[in-house]
Design an enzyme around this catalytic site. Structure first.
Site, PDB file in Angstrom:
ATOM      1  N   HIS A 222       0.875  -1.171   0.000  1.00 47.55           N
ATOM      2  CA  HIS A 222       0.000   0.000   0.000  1.00 47.55           C
ATOM      3  C   HIS A 222       0.912   1.220   0.000  1.00 47.55           C
ATOM      4  CE1 HIS A 222      -3.537   2.465   1.630  1.00 47.55           C
ATOM      5  NE2 HIS A 222      -2.499   3.280   1.702  1.00 47.55           N
ATOM      6  N   ARG A 305      -8.613  14.829   2.841  1.00 46.51           N
ATOM      7  CA  ARG A 305      -8.398  15.404   4.177  1.00 46.51           C
ATOM      8  C   ARG A 305      -6.967  15.132   4.616  1.00 46.51           C
ATOM      9  NH1 ARG A 305      -7.831  10.582   6.685  1.00 46.51           N
ATOM     10  NH2 ARG A 305      -9.201   8.908   6.034  1.00 46.51           N
TER      11      ARG A 305
END
Ligand code: ADP
Length: 461
Positions: A222, A305
């Site tokens: 990831h 965000r």
């Protein structure tokens, strides 16, 4: 209307003098620090039980917005908006979690004449829907995981797509988050049951049973890219974080830079990302998450965000992300161009959770003795203090240990040393798990993927 983000552009500069921080815990403290460093006043909001929390103590003013349950306090939009208006703030920073990805809240903040420190409601909404985000990513030229073109509505459709991309596949909830609402499907015989289970879980957790399919990658890492975009058309990326050390699809350790990327690879995908976000007209801070396998990137989602693991990027680039969120929100342009961003250090972040190290059940409780580690390269983002009781109502992340070194080797040694120094008595935490991970040969050599931690724990149990 005033947004830091795209869609509705800022009409000009607006100096932010007072910020309401719509969050709690370490992330509220983090934002408070950036504000105070910039000479901006802060207003904390808190639930009843958080009256003596550190974020309340360190803010310039504080407003109680409701009882302990998040739904009645940190998610209580009317109370938060009222607190912002009554206290004379110019801007609202939503932090991470709670209302940070609630497009409706961003819209309301703006319609009350306040600045929402984040992107436009339109971009928040778009990226919050994984199916729409995936379609947009394709349109913007980002590589995505092979899978369905859109929503999967029937078992037959699921079987057809799964056969096309090849088993195993991953069924995901369009509204999913926090590693929930995902099901691995191994063969055609499992499709009907898995689809039903996935939809039931998605409806219960996210109020939406829309699902789609991706190829289940067998050994990816990831890897995510941090970006910053201002209202003057400047977009830069701040390199990547490798978040492959996960348990139940939840990140536990993040590091940067990733050991598997060369500067050429980083620059290539970084350029594609920057172009995509320029096309989108995105503004503010954001993160694009990818899986990386056999030298190829596959976009999985975008978070509109600040991220929990943003300190990794701050540590390797020296760029204060929250400061720039606030500057961008005020209409200022980024003071950096891509060529000014240098990755010169290595950083490892350990998420310290108050939990049973084996069962992972949260273990809130009172901290009677507290000693945070220190020394060169050690940053602790935490709202803990001796005498503080970790309440049972919220996330059990109690600290982020963020270690920086010149090299990865030095960073690993420092992280182990700092973990051993860290004393949070008598709470049960996952510090022993971190120490165990840090001594594994695969972690030390960097030879791991998203499945490695769970397999290691199974092998050694
Ligand atoms: P969430 O929004 O719930 O965090 P993500 O889509 O970001 O969901 O995925 C979370 C994690 O799930 C990833 O970091 C990875 O470990 C795993 N994952 C997601 N998509 C795939 C895939 N196609 N193949 C294998 N693992 C995946």
């Amino acid at each position: 209307m005033l947004f830091a983000g795209g869609g509705v552009r800022t009409s000009g500069m607006k100096q932010i003098k007072k910020v309401l921080i719509a969050n709690r815990g370490e992330i509220a403290l983090r934002i408070n620090r950036a504000c105070h460093d910039m000479g901006i006043e802060t207003v904390a909001v808190h639930s009843k039980i958080d009256e003596s929390a550190m974020h309340v103590r360190l803010a310039d003013a504080a407003v109680c917005i409701g009882p302990n349950e998040s739904a009645k306090s940190y998610l209580n939009q009317p109370a938060i908006l009222m607190a912002a208006l009554m206290s004379g703030t110019d801007a609202v920073h939503p932090g991470v979690g709670f209302l940070a990805e609630d497009a409706g809240f961003a819209q309301k903040v703006a319609s009350h004449g306040l600045i929402f420190v984040g992107p436009s409601p339109e971009h928040i909404r778009m990226m919050g829907d994984k199916v729409e985000a995936r379609a947009k990513a394709v349109e913007l030229g980002l590589p995505v995981v092979p899978g369905s073109d859109g929503v999967i509505k029937t078992v037959e459709e699921a079987k057809r797509v799964a056969a096309e991309v090849g088993y195993p596949v991953l069924m995901k909830a369009a509204g999913g988050g926090g590693g929930r609402g995902m099901r691995v499907i191994e063969n055609a015989g499992d499709v009907a049951d898995s689809m039903k289970a996935c939809q039931v879980e998605a409806l219960a957790a996210f109020g939406d049973d829309t699902v789609f399919i991706e190829k289940y990658l067998s050994h990816p890492r990831h890897i995510e890219f941090q970006i910053l975009a201002d209202s003057h058309g400047n977009v830069i990326h701040l390199g990547e974080r490798d978040c492959s050390i996960q348990r139940r699809h939840q990140k536990i350790i993040e590091e940067g830079p990733s050991i598997v990327l060369t500067p050429e690879k980083r620059n290539k995908i970084g350029g594609i990302i920057v172009d995509a976000l320029k096309k989108l007209g995105y503004l503010g801070a954001g993160t694009l998450e990818f899986l990386y396998q056999d030298g190829e990137f596959y976009f999985i989602e975008m978070n509109t965000r600040l991220q929990v693991e943003h300190p990794v990027t701050e540590s390797i680039t020296g760029i204060d992300i929250v400061r720039h969120q606030l500057r961008i929100a005020g209409g200022e342009s980024l003071p950096y161009r891509q060529e000014h961003v240098r990755i010169e250090k290595h950083c490892i972040e350990c998420r310290i959770n108050a939990e049973d190290p084996i069962s992972l059940v949260p273990r809130p409780g009172k901290v009677t003795d507290y000693l945070a580690p220190g020394g060169i390269g050690v940053r602790v983002d935490s709202a803990l203090y001796a005498g503080y009781s970790v309440p049972p109502y919220y996330d059990n992340l109690v600290a982020k240990l963020v270690i920086t070194g010149r090299t990865r080797e030095q960073c690993i040694a420092r992280t182990r040393r700092a973990l051993k120094e860290y004393f949070i008595g008598p709470l049960q935490t996952n510090i022993p798990l971190h120490l165990r991970i840090l001594e594994q040969p695969e972690f030390i050599s960097g030879d791991y993927n998203i499945h490695w931690l769970e397999r290691m724990l199974e092998r050694q149990s």
